[in-house]
Design a protein around this motif. Structure first.
Motif, mmCIF file in Angstrom:
data_model
loop_
_atom_site.group_PDB
_atom_site.id
_atom_site.type_symbol
_atom_site.label_atom_id
_atom_site.label_comp_id
_atom_site.label_asym_id
_atom_site.label_seq_id
_atom_site.Cartn_x
_atom_site.Cartn_y
_atom_site.Cartn_z
ATOM 1 N N GLY A 69 -27.081 -20.976 -22.742
ATOM 2 C CA GLY A 69 -27.491 -21.579 -21.568
ATOM 3 C C GLY A 69 -26.649 -22.259 -20.816
ATOM 4 N N PRO A 70 -27.751 -22.152 -19.399
ATOM 5 C CA PRO A 70 -26.815 -22.941 -18.404
ATOM 6 C C PRO A 70 -26.162 -24.751 -17.840
ATOM 7 N N GLU A 71 -26.228 -25.494 -19.656
ATOM 8 C CA GLU A 71 -25.974 -26.397 -19.694
ATOM 9 C C GLU A 71 -24.457 -26.462 -19.154
ATOM 10 N N PHE A 72 -23.289 -25.582 -19.587
ATOM 11 C CA PHE A 72 -22.031 -25.807 -19.267
ATOM 12 C C PHE A 72 -21.808 -24.843 -18.280
ATOM 13 N N THR A 73 -20.297 -24.730 -17.765
ATOM 14 C CA THR A 73 -19.743 -23.812 -16.493
ATOM 15 C C THR A 73 -18.572 -23.696 -17.096
ATOM 16 N N PHE A 74 -17.831 -22.688 -16.444
ATOM 17 C CA PHE A 74 -16.133 -22.325 -16.783
ATOM 18 C C PHE A 74 -15.527 -23.612 -15.829
ATOM 19 N N THR A 75 -13.910 -23.817 -15.828
ATOM 20 C CA THR A 75 -13.546 -24.650 -14.607
ATOM 21 C C THR A 75 -12.008 -24.331 -14.951
ATOM 22 N N PRO A 76 -11.313 -23.879 -13.672
ATOM 23 C CA PRO A 76 -10.244 -23.552 -13.859
ATOM 24 C C PRO A 76 -8.796 -24.557 -14.480
ATOM 25 N N ALA A 77 -9.177 -25.537 -14.805
ATOM 26 C CA ALA A 77 -9.026 -26.688 -16.010
ATOM 27 C C ALA A 77 -8.276 -26.191 -16.739
ATOM 28 N N LEU A 78 -8.696 -25.405 -17.640
ATOM 29 C CA LEU A 78 -8.544 -24.653 -18.782
ATOM 30 C C LEU A 78 -8.775 -22.912 -18.234
ATOM 31 N N SER A 79 -7.882 -22.097 -18.508
ATOM 32 C CA SER A 79 -7.212 -20.725 -18.623
ATOM 33 C C SER A 79 -6.812 -19.398 -19.389
ATOM 34 N N MET A 80 -6.905 -18.491 -18.860
ATOM 35 C CA MET A 80 -6.681 -17.639 -20.069
ATOM 36 C C MET A 80 -4.906 -17.722 -20.005
ATOM 37 N N PHE A 81 -3.823 -17.659 -19.975
ATOM 38 C CA PHE A 81 -2.015 -17.235 -19.659
ATOM 39 C C PHE A 81 -2.097 -15.874 -20.598
ATOM 40 N N VAL A 82 -1.929 -14.875 -19.702
ATOM 41 C CA VAL A 82 -1.575 -13.914 -20.757
ATOM 42 C C VAL A 82 -0.510 -13.962 -19.874
ATOM 43 N N ASN A 83 0.694 -13.699 -21.092
ATOM 44 C CA ASN A 83 1.968 -13.264 -20.595
ATOM 45 C C ASN A 83 1.935 -11.498 -20.495
ATOM 46 N N CYS A 84 3.375 -11.346 -19.285
ATOM 47 C CA CYS A 84 3.169 -9.244 -18.839
ATOM 48 C C CYS A 84 4.452 -9.144 -19.258
ATOM 49 N N GLU A 85 4.828 -7.871 -19.497
ATOM 50 C CA GLU A 85 6.128 -7.545 -19.740
ATOM 51 C C GLU A 85 6.271 -6.704 -18.599
ATOM 52 N N THR A 86 5.204 -5.784 -17.742
ATOM 53 C CA THR A 86 5.863 -5.214 -16.769
ATOM 54 C C THR A 86 5.290 -5.164 -15.620
ATOM 55 N N GLN A 87 5.432 -4.375 -14.531
ATOM 56 C CA GLN A 87 4.135 -4.574 -13.427
ATOM 57 C C GLN A 87 3.125 -4.237 -13.442
ATOM 58 N N GLU A 88 3.632 -2.979 -14.309
ATOM 59 C CA GLU A 88 2.035 -1.681 -14.169
ATOM 60 C C GLU A 88 0.804 -2.484 -15.221
ATOM 61 N N GLU A 89 1.814 -3.269 -16.247
ATOM 62 C CA GLU A 89 0.041 -4.476 -17.148
ATOM 63 C C GLU A 89 0.087 -5.784 -16.119
ATOM 64 N N VAL A 90 0.682 -5.621 -15.340
ATOM 65 C CA VAL A 90 0.203 -7.061 -14.246
ATOM 66 C C VAL A 90 -1.094 -6.417 -13.962
ATOM 67 N N ASP A 91 -0.269 -5.362 -12.695
ATOM 68 C CA ASP A 91 -1.283 -4.659 -12.227
ATOM 69 C C ASP A 91 -2.606 -4.024 -12.839
ATOM 70 N N ASP A 92 -2.726 -3.425 -13.995
ATOM 71 C CA ASP A 92 -4.043 -2.913 -14.485
ATOM 72 C C ASP A 92 -4.486 -4.324 -15.182
ATOM 73 N N LEU A 93 -4.193 -5.455 -15.472
ATOM 74 C CA LEU A 93 -4.813 -6.762 -16.319
ATOM 75 C C LEU A 93 -5.020 -6.730 -14.734
ATOM 76 N N TRP A 94 -4.710 -7.437 -13.974
ATOM 77 C CA TRP A 94 -4.960 -7.757 -12.875
ATOM 78 C C TRP A 94 -6.216 -7.668 -11.883
ATOM 79 N N GLU A 95 -6.198 -5.696 -11.775
ATOM 80 C CA GLU A 95 -7.196 -4.749 -11.135
ATOM 81 C C GLU A 95 -8.965 -5.019 -12.117
#
Length: 160
Positions: A69-95
């Motif tokens: 339900g709508p009682e809680f929403t997300f905040t940038p204070a907690l994020s998923m940190f994704v380690n990327c090996e290549t620029q292609e991986e960065v680009d793909d995940l970003w998109e």
């Protein structure tokens, strides 16, 4: 839920999009899958038969998602940190992750469900932790100018 969880497992609270979000995330990351779903019964609070919770795995890491339900929403204070090996991986995940969401500074984005992600090349942490403070500062300065991180630009700043 008929799954084995880690001692500490990330738990997302969605309004009503848990299944949709889990399927979205699973479609983006390799070695990912839906593990299990549970459904609300007559007692609610969701509609009887609607998805209550989704257990899923992203690159082998288990997660839980609740339609709470709508009682809680997300905040940038907690994020998923994704380690990327290549620029292609960065680009793909970003998109994929920023589609329908918001691009932020320094490799941060908010996806269409409001979850914050950091899409970061492995090399960045090594460069900003260099014992030479001048190199570290040049990399930080370059990063502060970016939204999606550019490995080549970060390396150019590092090697100046």
């Amino acid at each position: 839920m008929n799954i084995k969880l880690q001692k500490i497992t990330p738990f997302f609270w969605f309004d009503y999009q848990a299944e949709e979000a889990a399927n979205f995330y699973v479609s983006i990351f390799e070695n990912s899958k839906i593990l299990d779903m549970t459904y609300y019964g007559e007692a609610g609070p969701g509609s009887a038969g609607s998805v209550m919770m989704v257990a899923f795995q992203l690159t082998g890491q288990p997660f839980l998602a609740l339609n709470g339900g709508p009682e809680f929403t997300f905040t940038p204070a907690l994020s998923m940190f994704v380690n990327c090996e290549t620029q292609e991986e960065v680009d793909d995940l970003w998109e994929k992750l920023s589609a329908g969401g918001k691009e932020g500074p320094c490799g941060w984005l908010e996806d269409k469900y409001g979850v914050s992600w950091q899409i970061v090349p492995f090399d960045l942490l090594e460069m900003v932790n260099d014992p030479d403070p001048a190199k570290s500062q040049m990399v930080m300065h370059a990063m502060f100018q970016m939204k999606k991180l550019d490995i080549a630009e970060l390396k150019r700043a590092y090697e100046q």
